[in-house]
Scaffold this motif. Sequence first.
Motif, short mmCIF file in Angstrom:
data_model
loop_
_atom_site.label_atom_id
_atom_site.label_comp_id
_atom_site.label_asym_id
_atom_site.label_seq_id
_atom_site.Cartn_x
_atom_site.Cartn_y
_atom_site.Cartn_z
N ALA A 49 3.19 -14.03 -3.82
CA ALA A 49 4.11 -13.58 -2.92
C ALA A 49 3.41 -12.91 -1.72
N ALA A 50 2.40 -12.18 -2.21
CA ALA A 50 1.64 -11.41 -1.25
C ALA A 50 0.21 -11.93 -0.83
N ALA A 51 0.34 -13.46 -0.90
CA ALA A 51 -1.13 -13.97 -0.61
C ALA A 51 -1.49 -14.11 0.73
N LEU A 88 1.53 -2.69 -0.69
CA LEU A 88 1.57 -2.22 -1.68
C LEU A 88 1.63 -3.49 -2.74
N ARG A 89 2.45 -4.46 -2.58
CA ARG A 89 2.42 -5.65 -3.57
C ARG A 89 1.00 -6.40 -3.70
N ALA A 90 0.46 -6.44 -2.57
CA ALA A 90 -0.99 -7.05 -2.60
C ALA A 90 -1.81 -6.08 -3.36
N VAL A 91 -2.08 -4.92 -3.29
CA VAL A 91 -2.99 -3.91 -3.76
C VAL A 91 -2.77 -3.81 -5.21
N PHE A 92 -1.24 -3.87 -5.54
CA PHE A 92 -1.02 -3.72 -6.94
C PHE A 92 -1.32 -4.92 -7.54
N GLY A 93 -1.04 -6.11 -6.99
CA GLY A 93 -1.42 -7.35 -7.75
C GLY A 93 -2.82 -7.32 -7.95
#
Length: 186
Positions: A80-82, A110-115
């Motif tokens: 989702a954050a690709a 944050l979604r990308a970093v958390f993932g």
Amino acid sequence: MHLNPYGEYAVLLAASLANDPPADRDGIINRTREFGMTMDFTPAPDDHRLTLHVVEDWMRVVDATDPQERANLLNEQMAAAAAYPRLVDHNGEGWHLHYRDANQTLPYVLRAVFGVGTALHLSTLGMHRMGRCAAGDVPGDPCTRVVIDVTRNGRQRYCSVRCANRAAVRRHRSRAGSTAGATARA
């Protein structure tokens, strides 16, 4: 250039936001700074609400106990954050990689970093190295805090010394009670 793998600090930031959600966007920004993120975030009206949704979504990964389920959930979140990794140099940090598109809003970043951080944490240290505080496994114990195991031996089960001590006291009392019962029956 140095490689910024978004490892430990990213997963600890996610846990911090889950355990103690800030009241507003500024609180989230301040927390990202406390955990070492120096970049600026493109503001958007729903940043606070959407960031809390990202944290809530990340909690599904925390609560998954099966490694395959955990990986599937995490892969969905990373997809989702690709974005293509980008080589950047900002705020005097030197050249490093960002795993997201430029000029993204706070929740997207944050979604990308958390993932990526969670994936690196789990794939490097073990798929079992995150979960809820073990104190909450006991009926009546209210602790549901996230525990990110960064210990050397991989056995961190409690969110704090306080919860670990409370569990130790319960175990001690349980043993003492069963010993007293056995002595009374003898």
